[in-house]
Write a protein that holds these residues in place. Sequence first.
Motif, mmCIF file in Angstrom:
data_model
loop_
_atom_site.group_PDB
_atom_site.id
_atom_site.type_symbol
_atom_site.label_atom_id
_atom_site.label_comp_id
_atom_site.label_asym_id
_atom_site.label_seq_id
_atom_site.Cartn_x
_atom_site.Cartn_y
_atom_site.Cartn_z
ATOM 1 N N GLN A 1 -3.541 5.365 5.224
ATOM 2 C CA GLN A 1 -2.449 4.568 5.487
ATOM 3 C C GLN A 1 -1.098 4.984 4.452
ATOM 4 O O GLN A 1 -0.050 5.341 4.943
ATOM 5 C CB GLN A 1 -2.427 3.054 5.170
ATOM 6 C CG GLN A 1 -1.015 2.272 5.622
ATOM 7 C CD GLN A 1 -1.378 0.715 5.252
ATOM 8 O OE1 GLN A 1 -2.533 0.287 5.275
ATOM 9 N NE2 GLN A 1 -0.421 0.104 5.035
ATOM 10 N N LEU B 1 -4.775 7.052 12.863
ATOM 11 C CA LEU B 1 -3.375 6.322 12.408
ATOM 12 C C LEU B 1 -2.302 7.442 13.144
ATOM 13 O O LEU B 1 -1.254 7.225 13.295
ATOM 14 C CB LEU B 1 -3.151 6.312 10.952
ATOM 15 C CG LEU B 1 -3.868 5.203 10.328
ATOM 16 C CD1 LEU B 1 -3.662 5.205 8.988
ATOM 17 C CD2 LEU B 1 -3.583 3.722 10.710
ATOM 18 N N GLU C 1 -9.909 8.135 9.705
ATOM 19 C CA GLU C 1 -8.880 7.211 9.702
ATOM 20 C C GLU C 1 -7.688 7.903 9.884
ATOM 21 O O GLU C 1 -6.637 7.415 10.502
ATOM 22 C CB GLU C 1 -9.073 6.468 8.336
ATOM 23 C CG GLU C 1 -7.860 5.332 8.169
ATOM 24 C CD GLU C 1 -8.554 4.275 9.284
ATOM 25 O OE1 GLU C 1 -7.520 3.189 9.687
ATOM 26 O OE2 GLU C 1 -9.648 4.067 9.961
ATOM 27 N N THR D 1 0.846 -1.205 -0.041
ATOM 28 C CA THR D 1 -0.095 0.050 -0.044
ATOM 29 C C THR D 1 0.940 1.265 -0.054
ATOM 30 O O THR D 1 1.644 1.258 0.900
ATOM 31 C CB THR D 1 -0.866 -0.031 1.230
ATOM 32 O OG1 THR D 1 -1.839 -1.077 1.185
ATOM 33 C CG2 THR D 1 -1.667 1.120 1.306
ATOM 34 N N PRO E 1 -9.306 3.777 4.363
ATOM 35 C CA PRO E 1 -8.219 3.317 5.304
ATOM 36 C C PRO E 1 -7.120 3.222 4.198
ATOM 37 O O PRO E 1 -5.970 3.504 5.032
ATOM 38 C CB PRO E 1 -8.802 2.098 5.651
ATOM 39 C CG PRO E 1 -10.207 2.131 5.804
ATOM 40 C CD PRO E 1 -10.605 2.636 4.502
ATOM 41 N N GLU F 1 2.247 6.816 5.974
ATOM 42 C CA GLU F 1 3.642 6.514 5.855
ATOM 43 C C GLU F 1 4.387 7.377 4.981
ATOM 44 O O GLU F 1 5.752 7.551 5.250
ATOM 45 C CB GLU F 1 3.351 5.055 5.093
ATOM 46 C CG GLU F 1 4.747 4.515 4.878
ATOM 47 C CD GLU F 1 4.822 3.161 4.070
ATOM 48 O OE1 GLU F 1 5.175 3.211 2.999
ATOM 49 O OE2 GLU F 1 4.419 2.091 4.815
#
Length: 391
Positions: free
Chosen positions: A354, A389, A385, A273, A350, A358
């Motif tokens: 993510q 995170l 979301e 991802t 999501p 990152e």
Amino acid sequence: MTTLPPPATELSADEARRLALRAQGFLGAPDRRAGVRGVLRHLGAVQLDTISVLARSHELVPYARLGAVGRRTVDDAYWTDTHAFEYWSHAACILPIEEWPHFAFRRRAYRNRPHWNHHLPDGDYDRVVKQLRTEGPLTATDLGGAKKTSEWWDWSGTKVAVERALMYGEVVCVERRGWKRVYDLAERAVPAALLHDDLDDTECLRRLVRLAGQSLGVGTRADIADYHRLKAEQVDAVIADSGLVPVTVQGWGRPAWADPAALETPPRGRHRTTLLSPFDSLVWERARTERIFGFTHRLEAYVPKQKRVHGYFAMPVLAGGRLVGRVDPAREGRTLVAKQVTLAGRKTAPAVAQALVEAASWVDCTDVRVERVETPELGEPLTRELARLLA
């Protein structure tokens, strides 16, 4: 499905997509021990570009496959110990040094080229080569200046000469320093065992077609030709002897070829991802990207601002082996700003979150801010979301 069909058979569109993902390093465990150099050799070419938003494209490519590899580590991997050289492939690309002999066909073509856009003043070529021999490695500025005026296209005689020498193969770009090419003589920069143009055009083309097929997993003639910007007739002349095998792919409507080694085992493993550079080799060919992923991808950096749809440097989001959205990023201090986000649906929020978190961590940002979501009702699940995170 436990095994792929044998070569010279029919693949489903989904099998072709998974073959492409694995060939590009996005399916299965990444080879972290081989690192950035392993990514370069696996892909065969990493495109360079002047645009830098989160990072430059040649940094984003290994990041997308390996995760948070240090940016200095990336440059060192490319340019130290003569592991790579820069040359014209898909575009201006970093290439594994062992492929130097296989670009002899292109060097010869440049040497025999009858017309050029830039005039080469008498004596400048020999002067530049002599200066590099006695003082190199040097930038164009070190050699006497790259421009006659401030216009980007108005090259000096020095710049014309050194770029011509690079195309001919007498000179090599040995690194980028502040984004300027650093030039040296090929006889110093390329290992002696590789420093030759002994291979004829047919052998060069056969090798590059085979490499393109391996890097793509499966592709049409147009896909394979585009990888190193070969002509269709050049591919046709060698593909039967390249080692690739003919296949048909459901829904493609045209012949294709596959890497036989890729057909031996089914593609499986963990999907990456990540945000993708618009210049990533997974998506750099628009027709292939639409055919494999049903995703229309276009770099809009050179489109007038008022005509942009997805943003200046919209980065596709890869998740679960699909392209599930786009993010047009920017940075404000230690905040990664998603100026515009496009999501394929609520379930993709999501994965996009993510990928954003990152990427933010990689470029040393501690926060993510979303300015606009193309479909407003999808903004809430995305920000929720992100908050989870980042908490």
